[in-house]
Design an enzyme around this catalytic site. Sequence first.
Site, PDB file in Angstrom:
ATOM      1  N   GLY A  17       0.810  -1.207   0.000  1.00 11.80           N
ATOM      2  CA  GLY A  17       0.000   0.000   0.000  1.00 11.80           C
ATOM      3  C   GLY A  17       0.843   1.256   0.000  1.00 11.80           C
ATOM      4  O   GLY A  17       0.503   2.245   0.654  1.00 11.80           O
ATOM      5  N   GLY A  19       1.549   3.467  -2.374  1.00 10.85           N
ATOM      6  CA  GLY A  19       1.336   4.474  -3.392  1.00 10.85           C
ATOM      7  C   GLY A  19       0.805   5.802  -2.903  1.00 10.85           C
ATOM      8  O   GLY A  19       0.951   6.818  -3.579  1.00 10.85           O
ATOM      9  N   ASP A  68      -2.527  -6.616  -6.663  1.00  7.70           N
ATOM     10  CA  ASP A  68      -3.785  -6.689  -5.936  1.00  7.70           C
ATOM     11  C   ASP A  68      -3.552  -7.637  -4.765  1.00  7.70           C
ATOM     12  O   ASP A  68      -3.419  -8.859  -4.960  1.00  7.70           O
ATOM     13  CB  ASP A  68      -4.899  -7.205  -6.848  1.00  7.70           C
ATOM     14  CG  ASP A  68      -6.266  -7.216  -6.175  1.00  7.70           C
ATOM     15  OD1 ASP A  68      -6.324  -7.161  -4.930  1.00  7.70           O
ATOM     16  OD2 ASP A  68      -7.279  -7.299  -6.900  1.00  7.70           O
ATOM     17  N   LEU A  69      -3.466  -7.103  -3.568  1.00  7.82           N
ATOM     18  CA  LEU A  69      -3.115  -7.903  -2.401  1.00  7.82           C
ATOM     19  C   LEU A  69      -4.176  -8.924  -2.028  1.00  7.82           C
ATOM     20  O   LEU A  69      -3.918  -9.807  -1.204  1.00  7.82           O
ATOM     21  CB  LEU A  69      -2.832  -6.980  -1.206  1.00  7.82           C
ATOM     22  CG  LEU A  69      -1.663  -6.009  -1.406  1.00  7.82           C
ATOM     23  CD1 LEU A  69      -1.571  -5.056  -0.220  1.00  7.82           C
ATOM     24  CD2 LEU A  69      -0.359  -6.759  -1.587  1.00  7.82           C
ATOM     25  N   TYR A 160     -13.560  -3.571  10.043  1.00  9.27           N
ATOM     26  CA  TYR A 160     -12.218  -2.982  10.056  1.00  9.27           C
ATOM     27  C   TYR A 160     -11.607  -3.086  11.452  1.00  9.27           C
ATOM     28  O   TYR A 160     -10.439  -3.458  11.603  1.00  9.27           O
ATOM     29  CB  TYR A 160     -12.312  -1.522   9.616  1.00  9.27           C
ATOM     30  CG  TYR A 160     -11.020  -0.755   9.663  1.00  9.27           C
ATOM     31  CD1 TYR A 160     -10.084  -0.855   8.637  1.00  9.27           C
ATOM     32  CD2 TYR A 160     -10.747   0.108  10.721  1.00  9.27           C
ATOM     33  CE1 TYR A 160      -8.903  -0.126   8.671  1.00  9.27           C
ATOM     34  CE2 TYR A 160      -9.574   0.841  10.762  1.00  9.27           C
ATOM     35  CZ  TYR A 160      -8.650   0.721   9.739  1.00  9.27           C
ATOM     36  OH  TYR A 160      -7.484   1.438   9.777  1.00  9.27           O
ATOM     37  N   ALA A 163     -10.462  -6.577  12.146  1.00 10.48           N
ATOM     38  CA  ALA A 163      -9.233  -6.890  11.422  1.00 10.48           C
ATOM     39  C   ALA A 163      -8.023  -6.261  12.102  1.00 10.48           C
ATOM     40  O   ALA A 163      -6.970  -6.900  12.264  1.00 10.48           O
ATOM     41  CB  ALA A 163      -9.340  -6.405   9.978  1.00 10.48           C
TER      42      ALA A 163
END
Length: 253
Positions: A17, A19, A68-69, A160, A163
């Site tokens: 991530g 970018g 694409d993870l 979220y 996680a």
Amino acid sequence: MTGRYPDLAGQGVIVTGGGSGIGAALVAGFAAAGACVAFLDIAEVESRTLVSELDGTVEHLPLYIRTDLRDIAALRMAIDTAAVALGGIRVLVNNAARDDRHDLDAVEPDDWDENQTVNLRHHFFAAQAVAPHMRKGGGGAIINYSSIAFLLNMGELPGYAAAKAGIIGLTKSLAGRLGPDGIRVNAILPGMVLTERQKRLWIDDATIAGGIDRQCLKRSLVAEDMVGPTLFLASDASAAITAQTLIVDGGML
């Protein structure tokens, strides 16, 4: 100022991530420290813009690998590609995440699974993929990005929050498993960091003011505030630190 960590110079670093937002600040920070950085992201425009902006300003221009993870086979291939290009991997920063808001009553099983895939699953498989490369190099450091969100009883993002809490358990378990290989695993929990995405989607002036009021440090946090703690945990300055969580939130009460 982020401090100087000469042991990071020339070392292979992967940032997921990378970018935009915190990830972009981390890529720039490691590159400024002389590290050889590869970053994985699905957002091509932002990622290629970052590389362009860093061109000519750092010794080793970061390598962008579109990934694409959610696709574990692609993630594994990207990590192996990075390991070859960088001459090994010393550091992995599992940063990628999406803090999309979602209503309790509207979440379906597929929504839940997608949330865990985007915010938790790739942390494990990235660590699994880099471990052989780190063992080959004699050790390394993995930094997992969690969040203080799961500590604040925020009702608008249960998937979220689950996680991000899970990342803490994963960090502890990976530290126990990989410690004998000389691989340290720690977690960083950012607070209210004002990235462009946060300001565009979730945070207005009132929210910013309310957050600062709850912090001991009376200023907004920005992505660059995460660079110093991350470089510290990646470097030999933290050589005896593993299985720990570091909260970087300005002292939120």
